[in-house]
Design a protein around this motif. Structure first.
Motif, PDB file in Angstrom:
ATOM      1  N   ALA A 213       0.873  -1.183   0.000  1.00  0.00           N
ATOM      2  CA  ALA A 213       0.000   0.000   0.000  1.00  0.00           C
ATOM      3  C   ALA A 213       0.907   1.230   0.000  1.00  0.00           C
ATOM      4  CB  ALA A 213      -0.901   0.005   1.215  1.00  0.00           C
ATOM      5  N   TRP A 237      -1.573  -2.352  -3.847  1.00  0.00           N
ATOM      6  CA  TRP A 237      -2.884  -2.521  -3.219  1.00  0.00           C
ATOM      7  C   TRP A 237      -3.927  -1.604  -3.850  1.00  0.00           C
ATOM      8  CZ3 TRP A 237      -5.199   0.687   0.954  1.00  0.00           C
ATOM      9  CH2 TRP A 237      -6.366   0.108   1.474  1.00  0.00           C
ATOM     10  N   GLU A 238      -5.060  -2.185  -4.159  1.00  0.00           N
ATOM     11  CA  GLU A 238      -6.193  -1.513  -4.800  1.00  0.00           C
ATOM     12  C   GLU A 238      -5.840  -0.964  -6.175  1.00  0.00           C
ATOM     13  OE1 GLU A 238      -9.033  -0.410  -1.022  1.00  0.00           O
ATOM     14  OE2 GLU A 238      -7.947   1.248  -1.983  1.00  0.00           O
ATOM     15  N   ARG A 240      -3.771   1.220  -7.114  1.00  0.00           N
ATOM     16  CA  ARG A 240      -3.465   2.642  -7.221  1.00  0.00           C
ATOM     17  C   ARG A 240      -2.699   3.117  -5.997  1.00  0.00           C
ATOM     18  NH1 ARG A 240      -7.016   6.301  -4.523  1.00  0.00           N
ATOM     19  NH2 ARG A 240      -8.614   5.248  -3.291  1.00  0.00           N
ATOM     20  N   HIS A 242      -2.195   5.983  -3.032  1.00  0.00           N
ATOM     21  CA  HIS A 242      -3.107   6.821  -2.252  1.00  0.00           C
ATOM     22  C   HIS A 242      -2.389   8.109  -1.847  1.00  0.00           C
ATOM     23  CE1 HIS A 242      -6.256   3.703  -1.724  1.00  0.00           C
ATOM     24  NE2 HIS A 242      -5.218   2.895  -1.896  1.00  0.00           N
ATOM     25  N   ARG A 264      -7.890  -0.926   6.675  1.00  0.00           N
ATOM     26  CA  ARG A 264      -8.521  -1.628   5.555  1.00  0.00           C
ATOM     27  C   ARG A 264      -7.518  -2.530   4.838  1.00  0.00           C
ATOM     28  NH1 ARG A 264     -10.317   2.554   2.533  1.00  0.00           N
ATOM     29  NH2 ARG A 264      -9.345   2.106   0.508  1.00  0.00           N
ATOM     30  N   PHE A 265      -6.295  -2.035   4.668  1.00  0.00           N
ATOM     31  CA  PHE A 265      -5.242  -2.830   4.040  1.00  0.00           C
ATOM     32  C   PHE A 265      -4.941  -4.079   4.870  1.00  0.00           C
ATOM     33  CE2 PHE A 265      -0.519  -3.490   3.695  1.00  0.00           C
ATOM     34  CZ  PHE A 265      -0.503  -3.993   2.397  1.00  0.00           C
ATOM     35  N   ASP A 268      -7.567  -6.642   4.482  1.00  0.00           N
ATOM     36  CA  ASP A 268      -7.447  -7.343   3.199  1.00  0.00           C
ATOM     37  C   ASP A 268      -6.349  -8.399   3.247  1.00  0.00           C
ATOM     38  OD1 ASP A 268      -9.511  -5.950   2.086  1.00  0.00           O
ATOM     39  OD2 ASP A 268      -8.274  -4.699   0.772  1.00  0.00           O
ATOM     40  N   ALA A 274      -5.967  -9.040  -0.430  1.00  0.00           N
ATOM     41  CA  ALA A 274      -4.944  -8.157  -0.984  1.00  0.00           C
ATOM     42  C   ALA A 274      -4.067  -8.890  -1.992  1.00  0.00           C
ATOM     43  CB  ALA A 274      -4.056  -7.632   0.153  1.00  0.00           C
TER      44      ALA A 274
END
Length: 274
Positions: A213, A237-238, A240, A242, A264-265, A268, A274
């Motif tokens: 992340a 992660w996700e 993208r 942040h 949240r990470f 996951d 994740a």
């Protein structure tokens, strides 16, 4: 949050000060930056993140309540610091973990990904994964030429360094942490980096399946955000990066938003999403 236990862990690099609690769940190691201390993570440990997750903080050798390195040439490098951290993890019998790494702490998290420990995920903030021979690409200016790489700092330089990395005015504990740091640490850290010590971090993140992340401040005065945008993470992660409002230490200045992202990470990671 469970009972916090502070102890001095004996390593071959010197005694390292560690705070942790034996709560349930995956251990989460928080690694601070150059010339700071474990105290920078107070808003994580004392907040909702600390109540939900088993956070562990430590002072790197030459910082905070830890001892100065017995052999600065050996210890004050990214691989040397990673070795010291590995000895701490072994003493705590930690074999699986996630890592929150700020600035240098993020670089050390990436270094640990190449070690015999099961890193389940990394939150990297203020950390451009650099390649051998091209460290300056990831930064605005040259860190070794400023306070970050200087052995002896005047009171004015300490104040300026603290304001740059944490915001103006900086908290007193950070000014005190910079003043306490073994000046040989700053000098040796960048000397070793120029010599090519450690893994090629850009290659590492481009090939590693470990979820990362990336959380940065939109107005970070130190790192080159355009460079980080171009880094080919294998498992971002996700999908993208942040960005939060703030500078180099958004885990402090935007703690609530940072903690929510991190929680949240970690969820996951623990669920396998994740």
């Amino acid at each position: 949050m469970g009972q916090i236990d502070q102890k001095m862990v004996q390593t071959s690099h010197g005694r390292v000060c560690v705070e942790h609690h034996d709560g349930p769940g995956l251990p989460v190691l928080c690694l601070h930056g150059n010339s700071s201390s474990r105290a920078v993570f107070a808003r994580q440990v004392q907040g909702a993140l600390g109540s939900r997750h088993r956070l562990i903080t430590l002072d790197l050798p030459g910082h905070g309540a830890s001892e100065d390195a017995r052999d600065p040439t050996r210890t004050y490098t990214r691989p040397g610091l990673a070795d010291a951290i590995m000895e701490v993890l072994e003493a705590l019998e930690i074999r699986q973990l996630a890592i929150i790494g700020w600035s240098l702490g993020g670089h050390l998290a990436l270094e640990l990904m190449s070690r015999p420990v099961d890193v389940k995920g990394v939150v990297a903030t203020g950390t451009p994964p650099t390649r051998h021979g091209a460290m300056s690409e990831g930064f605005k200016g040259s860190p070794p030429s400023g306070a970050a790489g200087k052995k002896d700092l005047s009171p004015a330089e300490i104040e300026g360094f603290a304001a740059t990395i944490f915001g103006d005015p900086p908290p007193d504990f950070l000014v005190e942490a910079i003043a306490r740091t073994d000046g040989r640490f700053r000098e040796r850290l960048f000397q070793a980096a120029r010599e090519g010590a450690g893994v090629d971090q850009r290659d590492l993140v481009a090939s590693s399946p470990v979820p990362i992340a990336v959380v940065n401040g939109a107005f970070d005065p130190l790192i080159n955000l355009d460079y980080i945008n171009a880094v080919p993470f294998a498992n971002l992660w996700e999908g993208r990066q942040h960005r939060l409002p703030g500078g180099h230490a958004v885990f402090w200045s935007a703690a609530e938003a940072f903690n929510a992202l991190t929680s949240r990470f970690l969820a996951d990671i623990e669920s396998g999403a994740a």
